[in-house]
Design a protein around this motif. Structure first.
Motif, short mmCIF file in Angstrom:
data_model
loop_
_atom_site.label_atom_id
_atom_site.label_comp_id
_atom_site.label_asym_id
_atom_site.label_seq_id
_atom_site.Cartn_x
_atom_site.Cartn_y
_atom_site.Cartn_z
N UNK A 138 0.84 -1.21 0.00
CA UNK A 138 0.00 0.00 0.00
C UNK A 138 0.87 1.25 0.00
N UNK A 139 1.95 1.14 0.77
CA UNK A 139 2.87 2.27 0.86
C UNK A 139 3.43 2.61 -0.52
N UNK A 184 -8.06 7.46 2.15
CA UNK A 184 -7.69 7.52 3.56
C UNK A 184 -6.34 8.21 3.75
N UNK A 185 -5.39 7.89 2.89
CA UNK A 185 -4.06 8.46 3.11
C UNK A 185 -3.92 9.88 2.55
N UNK A 232 -6.63 1.19 13.59
CA UNK A 232 -5.92 0.77 12.38
C UNK A 232 -5.30 1.94 11.63
N UNK A 275 -3.95 3.36 8.36
CA UNK A 275 -4.30 2.95 6.99
C UNK A 275 -3.11 2.50 6.15
N UNK A 276 -1.99 3.07 6.44
CA UNK A 276 -0.81 2.74 5.62
C UNK A 276 0.40 2.65 6.55
N UNK A 277 1.30 1.74 6.23
CA UNK A 277 2.45 1.56 7.11
C UNK A 277 3.34 2.80 7.14
N UNK A 279 7.22 4.09 7.11
CA UNK A 279 8.57 3.66 6.74
C UNK A 279 9.52 4.75 7.22
N UNK A 302 0.63 -4.17 5.05
CA UNK A 302 -0.62 -3.59 4.56
C UNK A 302 -1.68 -3.77 5.63
N UNK A 303 -2.55 -2.81 5.73
CA UNK A 303 -3.65 -2.93 6.69
C UNK A 303 -4.76 -3.74 6.04
N UNK A 304 -5.03 -4.90 6.57
CA UNK A 304 -6.14 -5.72 6.05
C UNK A 304 -6.96 -6.19 7.23
#
Lengths: 418, 154
Positions: free
Chosen positions: A31-32, A81-82, B37, B39-41, B43, B130-132
């Motif tokens: 996703x990133x 969302x992001x 949650x 939504x995105x990791x 880094x 990934x968020x699942x």
């Protein structure tokens, strides 16, 4: 037939394999990474929009946008969302609109030429700014009107408001300058009457002349109601008037040609010229009166003056007379006179007013240098004649006479021996 | 006849009841259906002290001890650390080269290790979370792991 069948089977397997691999890769995409890719694509489009110059390039950008839409459609939830508070749709719509505007601009340049389009944009941009400034000036004028009614109005408040109005005046002058510079690049004669009208319509005809007139009106109104300001303030205002005059003389008539209907043109120009004259008279009166008062308050009695030439002449006359007086009779009183003038000149006039006097073309650097030189001379001449010097001078004369007598005596002896 | 002893007992009971009442009336509220949650990791690159942060989310922590646990004393810090928060509020942390995913529970100004999930014997090459929800998906090339705070889900 058999070969074809094998080929077909192999091709089908290859397609399936590629499809499967693609599916696997798509399934496990980060996703990133999707977000990173989207940001990169978005930035690429924005960058392209800055440089594209042809309709083909616009089409390429539109194709890229189509690709982006299909590529990121499945990731809309994630990106929404992001990208919050923005959305994928919002970003894409924004890019589409920017592309449309860019495409439109390129098309207009194709039809009308680069200079006209740039001019139209500049005028439109300036009109928006000018409207904003006008609104602020209206509000400031209301405050000024309220201050006039209020007994506690003071010079500091007036000065603050004046500074705000100055910014706005400077902007208007700059705006008119800018428009004119842009016009200079366009050969107005080469345009058809319809094209000229079209160009002029880009800005409200009333506005250009209206803005110019409002600068004059505001300054007249201000000078009529605020006499409590300092010499420095009035000299600054003089600078505004001089700058305005320069602008008006350079381009006022030309702008009127474009923005005022022929039937009303001379009346409109006449009205503005009349107001400009009134402004000139008011600022002249205020600036020279306050300048003269400032010298008088420092016990420096200059001959009356009401313009820059008279002011400079008056200064020179004052100094020439002082030098002549000092040459005849240097004295402690003359030193005191010199010191008083020098303190005011070097303590107030030069550090606080020189800049504005020069900016407003009331004096030049050479004028200031001349005054400085005369002051140096006055200082030298003003010194009282010292008694010690007189005694030394007397002794020197006596010594010379003694030496002369000795020489004559010795010479007489030599002659008689011969 | 009520004696002094009875009166004292009555007084003590009243005081105890008042205490129980006061405690029962204290602030007590639990908000439910919280979704933590991310939504995105995130880094992040560790700085020289081993701190990583995600300015956007407003979190930072030190990974030095985690790196020692994974690679041993004296080993260099990874070039990047990846982390994500699950729906139930646990942080999942890993990095390229790591063999494990570390699961942390949030404490007051601390992250408490609750689980170490072994995912790769040779070390992860290019991990990404990934968020699942309700799972955390860990992908590494074409390999996928489904994680929960208790370990591998599949």
């Amino acid at each position: 037939m058999e070969k074809l069948t094998i080929k077909t089977v192999l091709a089908t397997l290859l397609v399936l394999a590629v499809g499967f691999t693609g599916q696997v890769q798509a399934q496990f995409q980060s996703d990133f990474q999707i977000k990173q890719n989207f940001d990169r694509d978005h930035a690429e489009v924005l960058e392209a929009l800055k440089t594209i110059q042809t309709s083909d390039e616009v089409n390429e950008v539109n194709e890229k946008l189509n690709e982006m839409e299909s590529r990121y459609r499945d990731s809309a939830t994630l990106l929404n969302r992001v990208l919050y508070p923005e959305t994928l749709d919002g970003r894409m719509t924004n890019l589409r609109e920017l592309t449309h505007v860019t495409g439109d601009r390129i098309a207009r340049i194709g039809e009308k030429g680069d200079t006209i389009v740039v001019l139209e944009e500049r005028i439109s941009e300036l009109t928006t700014d000018a409207t904003r400034y006008q609104q602020r000036a209206d509000s400031l004028n209301n405050q000024l009107a309220a201050m006039r009614r209020s007994r506690d109005a003071n010079a500091a408040q007036a000065r603050r408001l004046r500074q705000e109005l100055d910014k706005r005046d400077a902007f208007i002058i700059k705006m008119v300058d800018s428009i004119f510079v842009a016009y200079e690049k366009v050969d107005l004669q080469s345009l058809s009457p319809a094209e000229r009208r079209g160009l002029a319509l880009e800005i409200d005809a009333q506005n250009v002349m209206g803005y110019i007139e409002s600068v004059v009106d505001n300054n007249i109104s201000f000078l009529n109601t605020h006499t409590e300001l300092s010499t420095e303030d009035f000299l600054k205002l003089y600078g505004v008037q001089v700058e305005f005059n320069r602008m008006w003389e350079n381009m006022g008539y030309d702008l009127a040609q474009v923005y005022v209907a022929e039937t009303r043109r001379s009346e409109r120009i006449g009205s503005i010229v009349e107001k400009v004259d009134e402004w000139q008279m008011l600022i002249d009166d205020a600036a020279w009166t306050t300048l003269s008062d400032a010298f008088a308050q420092n016990n420096i009695e200059l001959a009356p003056f009401s313009n820059s030439l008279e002011f400079y002449t008056s200064l020179n006359t004052y100094l020439d007379e002082a030098i002549a007086r000092a040459e005849d009779n240097g004295s402690d009183e003359e030193v005191e006179n010199y010191q008083r003038f020098a303190d005011f000149w070097f303590g107030t006039v030069k550090p606080r007013w020189q800049e504005y006097l020069i900016e407003a073309n009331l004096m030049t650097y050479e004028n200031f240098n001349t005054i400085d030189e005369k002051l140096t001379e006055w200082k030298l001449q003003a010194q009282p004649t010292s008694y010690t010097m007189l005694i030394l001078l007397g002794l020197a004369i006596v010594l010379i006479l003694v030496l002369l007598a000795l020489w004559l005596t010795a010479r007489g002896r030599d002659v008689s021996r011969k | 006849m009520i004696s002094m002893k009875h009166l004292r007992l009555l007084g003590n009971i009243s005081a105890a009841m008042l205490l129980v009442f006061a405690v029962a009336c204290g602030p007590s509220l639990t908000l439910t259906d919280v979704d933590y949650a991310q939504p995105i990791e995130s880094v992040a690159t560790p700085d020289q002290n081993g701190n990583v942060q995600d300015v956007r989310l407003g979190i930072s922590f030190n990974v030095t001890d985690l790196n020692v646990k994974e690679r041993g004393e004296g080993s260099s810090l990874p070039e990047e650390v990846r982390f994500i928060r699950s729906i139930d509020g646990y942080y999942f942390v890993t990095a390229p080269g790591y063999r494990n995913v570390y699961v942390f529970k949030v404490k007051e100004r601390a992250l408490d290790l609750t689980e170490i999930i072994r995912v790769s014997g040779a070390g992860l090459a290019n991990p990404a979370f990934n968020q699942r929800s309700p799972y955390i998906q860990l992908v590494d090339g074409d390999v996928e792991y489904r994680l929960t705070k208790d370990g591998l889900a599949n």
